[in-house]
Design a protein around this motif. Structure first.
Motif, PDB file in Angstrom:
ATOM      1  N   ILE A  97      34.852  94.806 -28.940  1.00 31.83           N
ATOM      2  CA  ILE A  97      33.662  94.637 -29.784  1.00 31.83           C
ATOM      3  C   ILE A  97      33.996  93.996 -31.117  1.00 31.83           C
ATOM      4  N   ASP A  98      35.185  94.293 -31.666  1.00 32.00           N
ATOM      5  CA  ASP A  98      35.551  93.698 -32.960  1.00 32.00           C
ATOM      6  C   ASP A  98      35.716  92.186 -32.839  1.00 32.00           C
ATOM      7  N   ALA A  99      36.322  91.735 -31.735  1.00 34.63           N
ATOM      8  CA  ALA A  99      36.456  90.291 -31.529  1.00 34.63           C
ATOM      9  C   ALA A  99      35.088  89.636 -31.368  1.00 34.63           C
ATOM     10  N   ALA A 100      34.155  90.344 -30.707  1.00 36.55           N
ATOM     11  CA  ALA A 100      32.810  89.799 -30.525  1.00 36.55           C
ATOM     12  C   ALA A 100      32.071  89.677 -31.852  1.00 36.55           C
ATOM     13  N   LEU A 101      32.202  90.704 -32.696  1.00 43.62           N
ATOM     14  CA  LEU A 101      31.532  90.658 -33.998  1.00 43.62           C
ATOM     15  C   LEU A 101      32.139  89.577 -34.884  1.00 43.62           C
ATOM     16  N   LYS A 102      33.446  89.389 -34.783  1.00 42.13           N
ATOM     17  CA  LYS A 102      34.097  88.349 -35.576  1.00 42.13           C
ATOM     18  C   LYS A 102      33.685  86.960 -35.099  1.00 42.13           C
ATOM     19  N   ARG A 103      33.617  86.764 -33.782  1.00 39.91           N
ATOM     20  CA  ARG A 103      33.202  85.470 -33.213  1.00 39.91           C
ATOM     21  C   ARG A 103      31.717  85.212 -33.460  1.00 39.91           C
ATOM     22  N   LYS A 104      30.896  86.224 -33.316  1.00 39.14           N
ATOM     23  CA  LYS A 104      29.452  86.216 -33.567  1.00 39.14           C
ATOM     24  C   LYS A 104      28.750  84.999 -32.964  1.00 39.14           C
ATOM     25  N   PRO A 105      28.701  84.910 -31.633  1.00 34.10           N
ATOM     26  CA  PRO A 105      27.958  83.812 -30.995  1.00 34.10           C
ATOM     27  C   PRO A 105      26.457  84.086 -31.031  1.00 34.10           C
ATOM     28  N   GLN A 106      25.682  83.129 -30.590  1.00 33.79           N
ATOM     29  CA  GLN A 106      24.241  83.357 -30.485  1.00 33.79           C
ATOM     30  C   GLN A 106      23.915  84.273 -29.309  1.00 33.79           C
ATOM     31  N   LEU A 107      24.698  84.137 -28.222  1.00 39.03           N
ATOM     32  CA  LEU A 107      24.449  84.934 -27.021  1.00 39.03           C
ATOM     33  C   LEU A 107      25.786  85.353 -26.430  1.00 39.03           C
ATOM     34  N   ILE A 108      25.889  86.632 -26.060  1.00 37.09           N
ATOM     35  CA  ILE A 108      27.115  87.142 -25.462  1.00 37.09           C
ATOM     36  C   ILE A 108      26.767  87.853 -24.156  1.00 37.09           C
ATOM     37  N   LEU A 109      27.635  87.721 -23.170  1.00 37.05           N
ATOM     38  CA  LEU A 109      27.449  88.359 -21.870  1.00 37.05           C
ATOM     39  C   LEU A 109      28.343  89.590 -21.787  1.00 37.05           C
ATOM     40  N   VAL A 110      27.741  90.750 -21.501  1.00 38.77           N
ATOM     41  CA  VAL A 110      28.491  92.004 -21.397  1.00 38.77           C
ATOM     42  C   VAL A 110      28.082  92.683 -20.092  1.00 38.77           C
ATOM     43  N   ASP A 111      28.946  92.643 -19.120  1.00 42.87           N
ATOM     44  CA  ASP A 111      28.660  93.210 -17.807  1.00 42.87           C
ATOM     45  C   ASP A 111      28.785  94.731 -17.843  1.00 42.87           C
ATOM     46  N   GLU A 112      28.189  95.415 -16.847  1.00 42.63           N
ATOM     47  CA  GLU A 112      28.309  96.872 -16.661  1.00 42.63           C
ATOM     48  C   GLU A 112      27.842  97.636 -17.904  1.00 42.63           C
ATOM     49  N   PHE A 113      26.535  97.614 -18.115  1.00 44.21           N
ATOM     50  CA  PHE A 113      25.922  98.202 -19.313  1.00 44.21           C
ATOM     51  C   PHE A 113      26.211  99.696 -19.440  1.00 44.21           C
ATOM     52  N   ALA A 114      26.322 100.416 -18.306  1.00 44.36           N
ATOM     53  CA  ALA A 114      26.460 101.881 -18.334  1.00 44.36           C
ATOM     54  C   ALA A 114      27.923 102.329 -18.327  1.00 44.36           C
ATOM     55  N   HIS A 115      28.848 101.422 -18.491  1.00 46.35           N
ATOM     56  CA  HIS A 115      30.271 101.745 -18.388  1.00 46.35           C
ATOM     57  C   HIS A 115      30.697 102.749 -19.457  1.00 46.35           C
ATOM     58  N   THR A 116      31.600 103.669 -19.092  1.00 44.83           N
ATOM     59  CA  THR A 116      32.199 104.609 -20.047  1.00 44.83           C
ATOM     60  C   THR A 116      33.504 104.017 -20.558  1.00 44.83           C
ATOM     61  N   ASN A 117      33.613 103.856 -21.884  1.00 44.29           N
ATOM     62  CA  ASN A 117      34.798 103.244 -22.469  1.00 44.29           C
ATOM     63  C   ASN A 117      35.990 104.179 -22.392  1.00 44.29           C
ATOM     64  N   ALA A 118      37.169 103.598 -22.455  1.00 38.75           N
ATOM     65  CA  ALA A 118      38.405 104.390 -22.443  1.00 38.75           C
ATOM     66  C   ALA A 118      38.527 105.184 -23.734  1.00 38.75           C
ATOM     67  N   GLU A 119      39.225 106.301 -23.653  1.00 35.87           N
ATOM     68  CA  GLU A 119      39.430 107.140 -24.828  1.00 35.87           C
ATOM     69  C   GLU A 119      40.188 106.359 -25.892  1.00 35.87           C
ATOM     70  N   GLY A 120      39.710 106.460 -27.129  1.00 35.89           N
ATOM     71  CA  GLY A 120      40.288 105.693 -28.220  1.00 35.89           C
ATOM     72  C   GLY A 120      39.449 104.507 -28.629  1.00 35.89           C
ATOM     73  N   SER A 121      38.423 104.175 -27.829  1.00 34.64           N
ATOM     74  CA  SER A 121      37.511 103.090 -28.197  1.00 34.64           C
ATOM     75  C   SER A 121      36.575 103.560 -29.301  1.00 34.64           C
ATOM     76  N   ARG A 122      35.937 102.603 -29.945  1.00 34.72           N
ATOM     77  CA  ARG A 122      35.039 102.965 -31.045  1.00 34.72           C
ATOM     78  C   ARG A 122      33.873 103.805 -30.549  1.00 34.72           C
ATOM     79  N   HIS A 123      33.265 103.383 -29.443  1.00 33.45           N
ATOM     80  CA  HIS A 123      32.133 104.095 -28.861  1.00 33.45           C
ATOM     81  C   HIS A 123      32.532 104.683 -27.520  1.00 33.45           C
ATOM     82  N   ALA A 124      31.877 105.772 -27.163  1.00 29.19           N
ATOM     83  CA  ALA A 124      32.152 106.391 -25.866  1.00 29.19           C
ATOM     84  C   ALA A 124      31.530 105.588 -24.730  1.00 29.19           C
ATOM     85  N   LYS A 125      30.436 104.893 -24.984  1.00 30.16           N
ATOM     86  CA  LYS A 125      29.713 104.168 -23.941  1.00 30.16           C
ATOM     87  C   LYS A 125      29.563 102.694 -24.332  1.00 30.16           C
TER      88      LYS A 125
END
Length: 896
Positions: A97-125
C-alpha cells in the motif's frame, strides 16, 4: 394534507457522502458468485479500455492465477512490485500500500478484495487498504465473490457446507460507486473447471466434489443476483433522500449480543432483516454479575461479535442488570424497538418444574414486540461453560473467613444450647452465619459450601446422638432440608445484592466521571487546560497511561504523556507510535492495539473529533487488556465532550478575531469618511493659493503675496500634524511602538513642544509655570512632546484670539503632574466622557471652519497610558478647560 417528514440522519449521511465524494476515489467491484466466473479477466479488460482513454493505470496486486488468458492481459500494464513478508518460515506476497500511495496513479487494480493480510501488515484486511487508497483520491478496481459478503456468510455456509473466513462488511459493498456482476451459466463454469481454466487438476477434482456442483452454483448465482438487486434498491433509496422525496421508516431492529459462538450468525441474520425492512439497527449487550467471571476466550468472542455488529452498521449499546430479559425488554421499550432478534436457548428440555428459558421470559416481558428466534443448527459449536476451578472459586482468604463464621455460629449455638433455647433458634444462627459469609466473601461458591457445611455441623453438635452424623428422629430430615434451602437462598440473595451494589457503584462512578468531565471542560477556556482535564478524567476512568497529540495546523504537535501512579515507564511516543497517531489523524479512524489496523502498536489511538473535524489524537495504553464495552462507550463520550470544548474555544477565538476585524473595518470606514472631507479642504486651499500666486504674482502687492504664502504654510502644517497623528495612532494601535524611556527634564520637554506648535499660537498668551525644583520624568521624550503639541494646539484652535493658555508642571509623590489650561468657552459636560474617543470631535467649531478628525486627544491618551499614567479633562475656574496628565517621575542617574 400532512407531508411525510424525511429521516434527518439519513439526509445528513447523504449530504456528507455527496460532499466527500468530490475528493475520494471511486470504487468499482467486479462481483461474481464463484471462483472462475471471470472477475479478474473482466477487470483487466476494463483496465485496458481505460488506458486507451488516456488514464494512468497501475496493477497493484493481481492474484497469480494459473489461467493463461488472464495472465496475458497483464502485459501492457504497469505492475507494482509485491511486498514480501516472512511468516513462520514462509514468504508471503502482499499488496504494497505504501508503494501505491507513493506512485498515486489515477486508477489501481487490486485483486481479491476480501483477502486477509499477513501479520505485520498495516491493515488486517485488504478492503481496509482499498479504503485508504480511496481516501487518498485513487480510483480502485477490485474483485469479490458473493460468499465473502459478511451478512451472507451463514447462508452460503448452509448451502455449500463451507464456512468462508475471509469476509467484507456489507457497508463496504453497498457504498461502492459501481458494482459489475460478472455472470455465466453454472454449466459453463463447470466446463471451465473441467478443462483446467479455473484450478489445477488436483484442486479441480476436490472443488468439483465439495463446492462446484450445479445445485450449489445455481443457489449462489441466485444469491448474487438478489444481492445486486438489494444494492440497486439502496441506491434508489439514497437518490430519493438526496432529491428530498418522501421517505420514512418505522422499523427498529434489536439484536442481542453474547459470547456464544452462534451469536455471529444471529447478528448477520439481523443485519439482513435490517436491509430488508430498511430500518434502524441496534446491538445490545446485557452485562450481568457473571460477565466479569468470563474466561479470555469468551471475552475475545464477545469483542469479535461486537465488532461484527459494528461492521454491519449496528449501534452498540450496553445495559446492566441480572435479569437479562427484563433489561432487553426495558431497553426495547425506551428505544422504540419494533423487532428483537435472539438465538435459541441452549437450555435442556423443559420439565414441569424447570425455569422458563430466556426466550420464554423475554416473550413474557415484551408481549407486544415481534421476537425472532434464530435456531443454531451447527452442533459442532455448542457453547460449553468453562470448568469451575476450586482454587479460583474459593480463595484461601474466603475459606478462612467461612471457617471463622462457622466457628462463631457454633459457639453461639453452644451458648443457646446451654441456655436450653429451642433448636429453631440455633438453626437461625447458622442461617445468619451463611448470610454473613455471603456478604464478606468474594464468590458465590462460598455461600453454597457454607450452607451445606452448616447442616453437617448442626447435625454433629446439636442433634441426638450428639457428636455423630447420625440422628434418631426422622423428622430431622425435613429440618436439614429446609435449613439448607433457607440458608442457600438467603446466601444467594445476599450475594446478588452485594454484586448488584458493586455493579451499580461501578456504573455510577463511570457516569459521575462523565458528568464531571462535562462540568470541568465547560469551565476551561484554554486548549491545553481542556486536554489536561480530559486526560485526568480518562486516567480516573481507565486506570491506564495515555498520550495526547494536540492538533497544530494540519499536523500533530509534540505529544503529551499522562501516566497513572506506579505505572511501567515504557515508551509511548516512539516513531512507530507517532506514525500510527498520524495515520489516525489523516484517516479519522481508530487504529492501533485491539483493532485491525496497525495492531502491533502499544496504544489504541482514537481521534478527538466532532463529525469530520479532528482536534487531536489520543492513545490509550492497552497492556494486552482491551477495554470493555461500557469503558469504550464512556471513553468515546468523553472524547466527544473534549472535541466540543475545543470547538467552542475555536469558535470563541474566531468570534474575537471577527470582532477585531469588524472593529478595524469600522475604524477604516470612519477614517476614510473623515479624511475624505478634511483632506480635501486644506488641499483645495493650498492649490487655490498656489494657483493665484502663479497667475497674479506680478499684479499682487507684497501684502497679498505674504497672505497667500501664509495660508499655504498654515494648511501644510495642518496636514503635517494630521499625518503625524495618523501614523502615530496606527503604530500605537498596532502595538508597534516601543517606548524608549529615559530621564528627562520636563522644562526642556515643554520648551521643545512650544517650538513646534501652530503659528496661530502667537495670537494667544501662552505662559509656562513650574516649581522651583528640577522636575525629572522617565519618559519617551519624543512622544510626550507630541502630547503637549496636541493639547496646546487643541487649546489654540478652540479658543478665541487673545485667550490665555497656561502650562503647569509639578511633582506629587512618584508622579509628575502636567496640566494645559485655557480660559476659552470650555467643553460641555455631556461631551467630556467621549472627548478621548477616536474620531470624536464634538459640536465645537474652529475659526477657520475646518473639522477636526478627533485623533489628537485619542493619541494623547494612548501615549500617556503606554507610560503608565492617566489623562483627564475638567473645567477651569472661572471658565475654560484644563487637561491634566501624569507621568512617572525619574531620578538622576549617576555614572561612575
Amino acid at each position: 394534507m400532512e407531508i411525510a417528514r424525511q429521516d434527518p440522519d439519513q439526509l445528513l449521511r447523504a449530504i456528507r457522502n455527496d460532499i466527500s465524494s468530490g475528493s475520494r476515489g471511486k470504487l468499482k467491484i467486479f462481483f461474481g458468485y464463484a471462483a472462475g466466473v471471470g472477475k479478474t479477466y473482466a477487470m483487466l479488460q476494463a483496465a485496458h479500455q481505460a488506458k486507451e482513454r488516456g488514464l494512468d493505470i497501475v496493477a497493484g496486486y493481481i492474484e497469480p492465477h494459473a489461467r493463461p488468458q488472464t495472465t496475458a492481459l497483464l502485459s501492457g500494464l504497469e505492475q507494482l512490485p509485491v511486498k514480501e513478508i516472512s511468516y513462520n518460515g514462509i514468504t508471503l506476497r502482499e499488496f504494497d500500500i505504501d508503494a501505491a500511495l507513493k506512485r498515486k496513479p489515477q486508477l489501481i487494480l487490486v485483486d481479491e478484495f476480501a483477502h486477509t493480510n499477513a501479520e505485520g501488515s498495516r491493515h488486517a484486511k485488504r478492503y481496509q487498504d482499498v479504503q485508504e487508497l480511496l481516501k487518498a483520491g485513487i480510483n480502485v478496481y477490485t474483485t469479490v465473490n458473493v460468499q465473502h459478503i459478511e451478512s451472507l456468510n451463514d447462508t452460503v455456509a448452509a448451502i455449500t457446507g463451507i464456512m468462508v473466513r475471509e469476509r467484507i462488511p456489507d457497508s463496504v459493498f453497498d457504498e461502492a460507486d459501481q458494482v459489475e456482476l460478472v455472470d455465466i451459466e453454472p454449466a459453463e463454469l463447470l466446463e471451465r473447471l473441467a478443462s483446467g481454466n479455473v484450478y489445477r487438476e488436483e484442486q479441480a477434482e476436490r472443488a468439483a466434489v465439495n463446492f462446484f456442483t450445479v445445485e450449489n452454483l445455481t443457489a449462489l448465482r441466485e444469491i448474487a443476483l438478489r444481492r445486486c438487486a438489494d444494492r440497486v434498491n439502496l441506491l434508489t433509496e439514497s437518490a430519493r433522500i438526496q432529491s428530498r422525496s418522501d421517505y420514512h421508516t418505522d422499523e427498529h431492529i434489536l439484536v442481542c449480543l453474547s459470547s456464544s459462538p452462534s451469536n455471529a450468525k444471529i447478528v448477520r441474520t439481523a443485519a439482513r432483516m435490517v436491509r430488508a425492512f430498511r430500518g434502524a439497527f441496534t446491538a445490545l449487550f446485557v452485562e450481568t454479575p457473571d460477565t466479569a467471571a468470563m474466561n479470555q476466550e469468551d471475552k475475545k468472542r464477545l469483542r469479535e461479535n461486537m465488532r461484527l455488529a459494528r461492521q454491519l452498521g449496528a449501534a452498540i449499546e450496553t445495559s446492566y442488570g441480572e435479569d437479562v430479559p427484563y433489561q432487553i425488554a426495558e431497553f426495547a421499550r425506551l428505544s422504540g424497538v419494533s423487532q428483537i432478534v435472539i438465538g435459541r436457548s441452549t437450555a435442556a428440555k423443559k420439565s414441569v418444574f424447570s425455569r422458563p428459558n430466556l426466550t420464554d421470559r423475554l416473550i413474557a416481558a415484551a408481549p407486544n414486540l415481534d421476537i425472532h428466534v434464530i435456531p443454531d443448527v451447527n452442533n459442532s459449536e455448542k457453547y460449553r461453560f468453562p470448568k469451575l476451578k476450586l482454587s479460583k472459586a474459593m480463595p484461601v482468604r474466603d475459606i478462612a473467613k467461612s471457617i471463622l463464621v462457622l466457628l462463631a455460629a457454633t459457639l453461639i449455638g453452644y451458648v443457646f444450647y446451654s441456655l436450653r433455647f429451642t433448636e429453631a433458634n440455633i438453626v437461625a444462627v447458622y442461617i445468619f452465619g451463611v448470610l454473613i459469609t455471603s456478604i464478606i466473601t468474594t464468590n458465590r461458591f462460598c455461600g453454597l459450601v457454607t450452607s451445606f457445611v452448616s447442616v453437617l455441623v448442626f447435625n454433629f453438635f446439636f442433634t441426638v446422638p450428639r457428636f455423630t452424623f447420625h440422628f434418631n428422629d426422622s423428622n430431622y430430615i425435613v429440618t436439614f432440608v429446609i435449613m439448607f434451602m433457607v440458608a442457600f437462598l438467603t446466601g444467594s440473595l445476599a450475594t446478588k445484592l452485594k454484586e448488584n451494589a458493586k455493579q451499580s457503584a461501578h456504573a455510577a462512578y463511570r457516569t459521575k466521571i462523565l458528568f464531571e468531565t462535562n462540568q470541568l471542560l465547560q469551565k476551561e477556556t484554554d486548549e491545553q487546560a481542556v486536554l489536561s482535564a480530559t486526560a485526568g478524567q480518562l486516567i480516573k476512568l481507565l486506570k491506564r497511561d495515555l498520550v495526547i497529540y494536540p492538533l497544530e495546523g494540519s499536523s500533530l504537535a509534540e505529544p503529551r504523556v499522562y501516566r497513572v501512579p506506579d505505572s511501567d515507564l515504557y515508551d509511548l511516543v516512539s516513531e512507530n507510535e507517532k506514525a500510527v497517531a498520524s495515520w489516525v489523524l489523516k484517516n479519522n479512524k481508530h487504529a492501533g492495539a485491539t483493532t485491525d489496523t496497525l495492531s502491533s502498536a502499544k496504544c489504541l489511538y482514537l481521534s478527538i473529533r466532532v463529525n469530520h473535524q479532528v482536534y487531536g489524537v489520543v492513545g490509550i495504553a492497552m497492556n494486552e487488556i482491551p477495554l470493555d464495552s461500557f469503558e469504550n462507550s464512556v471513553l468515546l463520550s468523553i472524547l466527544g465532550e473534549c472535541a466540543l470544548a475545543l470547538e467552542n474555544i475555536k469558535n470563541v477565538k474566531e468570534k474575537e478575531d471577527a470582532a477585531i476585524l469588524a472593529k478595524n473595518e469600522q475604524l477604516r470606514a470612519n477614517l476614510l469618511r473623515a479624511i475624505s472631507h478634511d483632506l480635501r479642504t486644506p488641499l483645495t486651499s493650498i492649490s487655490g493659493s498656489a494657483s493665484n500666486l502663479l497667475a497674479n504674482y506680478q499684479k499682487m502687492d507684497d501684502t497679498h503675496r505674504v497672505q497667500s504664502l501664509t495660508d499655504i504654510y498654515d494648511d501644510s502644517m495642518w496636514l503635517i500634524n494630521l499625518v503625524e497623528n495618523l501614523l502615530a495612532m496606527t503604530r500605537i494601535e498596532g502595538g508597534q511602538v516601543r517606548l524608549t524611556q529615559s530621564v528627562e527634564l520636563m522644562d526642556e520637554v515643554i520648551a521643545e513642544a512650544l517650538r513646534h506648535i501652530n503659528r496661530k499660537s502667537k495670537e494667544h498668551s501662552i505662559h509656562v509655570s513650574s516649581s522651583q525644583e528640577l522636575l525629572l520624568a522617565r519618559i519617551d521624550a519624543k512622544l510626550i512632546v507630541q502630547v503637549l503639541i496636541n493639547l496646546i494646539d487643541n487649546a489654540v484652535k478652540y479658543t478665541p484670539a487673545g485667550s490665555a493658555i497656561e502650562i503647569c508642571a509639578s511633582q506629587k509623590d512618584k508622579w509628575i503632574v502636567v496640566s494645559v489650561s485655557d480660559n476659552g468657552p470650555g467643553i460641555p459636560a455631556e461631551q467630556k466622557p467621549y472627548i478621548f474617543d477616536m474620531f470624536y470631535s464634538g459640536a465645537n467649531t474652529i475659526a477657520d471652519s475646518r473639522r477636526s478628525l478627533g485623533l489628537g486627544l485619542s493619541l494623547c491618551k494612548s501615549i500617556v497610558t503606554a507610560h503608565g499614567g492617566m489623562i483627564s479633562v475638567a473645567d477651569n475656574q472661572p471658565e475654560g478647560t484644563v487637561f491634566t496628565f501624569t507621568l512617572p517621575a525619574g531620578e538622576v542617574e549617576l555614572h561612575e
